[in-house]
Every structure is written in structure tokens, then in C-alpha cells.
Motif scaffolding. Structure first.
Motif, PDB file in Angstrom:
ATOM      1  N   ARG A 229       0.809  -1.220   0.000  1.00 47.02           N
ATOM      2  CA  ARG A 229       0.000   0.000   0.000  1.00 47.02           C
ATOM      3  C   ARG A 229       0.843   1.271   0.000  1.00 47.02           C
ATOM      4  O   ARG A 229       0.513   2.251  -0.678  1.00 47.02           O
ATOM      5  N   TYR A 230       1.933   1.287   0.773  1.00 47.60           N
ATOM      6  CA  TYR A 230       2.709   2.515   0.949  1.00 47.60           C
ATOM      7  C   TYR A 230       4.085   2.486   0.309  1.00 47.60           C
ATOM      8  O   TYR A 230       4.768   3.504   0.306  1.00 47.60           O
ATOM      9  N   ARG A 231       4.515   1.333  -0.140  1.00 44.24           N
ATOM     10  CA  ARG A 231       5.837   1.154  -0.744  1.00 44.24           C
ATOM     11  C   ARG A 231       6.930   1.724   0.161  1.00 44.24           C
ATOM     12  O   ARG A 231       6.994   1.380   1.323  1.00 44.24           O
TER      13      ARG A 231
ATOM     14  N   GLY B  33      -1.952  11.872   5.469  1.00 42.35           N
ATOM     15  CA  GLY B  33      -0.832  11.625   6.365  1.00 42.35           C
ATOM     16  C   GLY B  33       0.356  10.978   5.709  1.00 42.35           C
ATOM     17  O   GLY B  33       1.479  11.372   5.917  1.00 42.35           O
ATOM     18  N   CYS B  34       0.116   9.966   4.900  1.00 42.98           N
ATOM     19  CA  CYS B  34       1.239   9.247   4.318  1.00 42.98           C
ATOM     20  C   CYS B  34       1.857  10.022   3.175  1.00 42.98           C
ATOM     21  O   CYS B  34       2.924   9.680   2.710  1.00 42.98           O
ATOM     22  N   GLY B  35       1.196  11.032   2.686  1.00 47.46           N
ATOM     23  CA  GLY B  35       1.763  11.867   1.649  1.00 47.46           C
ATOM     24  C   GLY B  35       1.298  11.552   0.250  1.00 47.46           C
ATOM     25  O   GLY B  35       1.589  12.268  -0.674  1.00 47.46           O
ATOM     26  N   CYS B  36       0.569  10.475   0.038  1.00 49.26           N
ATOM     27  CA  CYS B  36       0.167  10.089  -1.307  1.00 49.26           C
ATOM     28  C   CYS B  36      -0.833  11.032  -1.941  1.00 49.26           C
ATOM     29  O   CYS B  36      -0.939  11.071  -3.142  1.00 49.26           O
ATOM     30  N   SER B  37      -1.565  11.776  -1.154  1.00 49.55           N
ATOM     31  CA  SER B  37      -2.568  12.652  -1.739  1.00 49.55           C
ATOM     32  C   SER B  37      -1.940  13.887  -2.365  1.00 49.55           C
ATOM     33  O   SER B  37      -2.557  14.573  -3.154  1.00 49.55           O
TER      34      SER B  37
ATOM     35  N   HIS C 115       4.167   7.818  -9.602  1.00 49.16           N
ATOM     36  CA  HIS C 115       3.904   6.399  -9.843  1.00 49.16           C
ATOM     37  C   HIS C 115       2.777   5.908  -8.942  1.00 49.16           C
ATOM     38  O   HIS C 115       1.896   5.189  -9.378  1.00 49.16           O
ATOM     39  N   GLN C 116       2.770   6.309  -7.696  1.00 48.18           N
ATOM     40  CA  GLN C 116       1.754   5.860  -6.753  1.00 48.18           C
ATOM     41  C   GLN C 116       0.392   6.403  -7.138  1.00 48.18           C
ATOM     42  O   GLN C 116      -0.598   5.704  -7.039  1.00 48.18           O
ATOM     43  N   ALA C 117       0.326   7.639  -7.564  1.00 45.70           N
ATOM     44  CA  ALA C 117      -0.957   8.208  -7.950  1.00 45.70           C
ATOM     45  C   ALA C 117      -1.521   7.457  -9.153  1.00 45.70           C
ATOM     46  O   ALA C 117      -2.713   7.171  -9.227  1.00 45.70           O
ATOM     47  N   ALA C 118      -0.665   7.106 -10.100  1.00 45.54           N
ATOM     48  CA  ALA C 118      -1.104   6.380 -11.282  1.00 45.54           C
ATOM     49  C   ALA C 118      -1.561   4.974 -10.951  1.00 45.54           C
ATOM     50  O   ALA C 118      -2.436   4.418 -11.603  1.00 45.54           O
ATOM     51  N   SER C 119      -0.976   4.368  -9.915  1.00 46.53           N
ATOM     52  CA  SER C 119      -1.315   2.984  -9.589  1.00 46.53           C
ATOM     53  C   SER C 119      -2.276   2.873  -8.418  1.00 46.53           C
ATOM     54  O   SER C 119      -2.473   1.805  -7.878  1.00 46.53           O
ATOM     55  N   GLY C 120      -2.862   3.979  -8.006  1.00 45.19           N
ATOM     56  CA  GLY C 120      -3.813   3.925  -6.901  1.00 45.19           C
ATOM     57  C   GLY C 120      -3.212   4.346  -5.582  1.00 45.19           C
ATOM     58  O   GLY C 120      -3.908   4.585  -4.623  1.00 45.19           O
ATOM     59  N   GLY C 121      -1.888   4.428  -5.508  1.00 51.22           N
ATOM     60  CA  GLY C 121      -1.218   4.905  -4.302  1.00 51.22           C
ATOM     61  C   GLY C 121      -1.628   4.185  -3.055  1.00 51.22           C
ATOM     62  O   GLY C 121      -1.858   2.993  -3.048  1.00 51.22           O
TER      63      GLY C 121
END
Length: 107
Positions: A57-59, A100-104, A88-94
Motif C-alpha cells: 500500500r505505501y511502498r 498523512g502518508c503523503g500520497c494525496s 507512480h503511486q498516484a497512477a497505480s492507486g497509491g
């Protein structure tokens, strides 16, 4: 034991959370962490399936460090680090888009 271990480290004792809610609560806590913060996770067993889910989920955004590992308890520090692969995470669903985790990408 207090919920705050240090200014940047927060305690999450999974032993006090009902089993059916644990993973959801843990992911919620990880999503609430800000870059540079750590969640000190305490459990009565080594949560290998959870660690696999966190890795998927968070790599590399959430790093795992065992603090204690014995028959009585397992203590793991989960720390949030800069997003090296945000695109890359945004493209793959992150990670689900939590702030909090920064993906947004939100600050």
C-alpha cells in the motif's frame, strides 16, 4: 503508557484494539502521520500479513523498524518518509489518498 512516546513518535498498542478492527485502525493511524513522524506499534505477535499489506500500500513511504521482537511482544516503528514515487503511486492507486502518508499530495 502514554500515547506519545516522543514529540515525533506516537504509540499504537494493537493489543487493546478488537481484532476485527485492527488493520483498519492501523491504516487510519498511518494515514494520520505526517512526514518525519513515527508510529510505535506494539502487538502480541509478529504481524507478517499486515507488514505485507503496508509494503504494498505505501511502498517506500512507510519504513519498518523492529524495536523489540520476542515471545511476549513485538514492537515496530513505522515511520513516514518523503514521497519519492508520488507520480507512480498516484497512477497505480497509491495508498488510498490519505493526507498523512503523503500520497494525496496535499500539505
Amino acid at each position: 503508557m502514554s500515547g506519545i512516546v516522543s514529540e515525533q513518535t506516537f504509540l499504537f498498542d494493537a493489543r487493546g484494539v478488537a481484532k476485527r478492527f485492527r488493520h483498519a485502525a492501523i491504516f487510519g493511524a498511518l494515514e494520520a502521520l505526517r512526514e518525519g513522524e513515527t508510529m510505535r506499534f506494539v502487538n502480541d505477535h509478529d504481524p507478517l500479513p499486515l507488514l505485507q499489506q503496508i509494503g504494498q500500500r505505501y511502498r517506500d513511504q512507510v519504513r519498518v523498524h523492529y524495536v523489540e521482537h520476542d515471545e511476549a511482544q513485538v514492537v515496530i516503528d513505522f515511520s513516514v518518509h518523503p514521497q519519492h514515487q508520488h507520480q507512480h503511486q498516484a497512477a497505480s492507486g497509491g495508498c488510498g489518498g490519505g493526507g498523512g502518508c503523503g500520497c494525496s499530495g496535499a500539505e
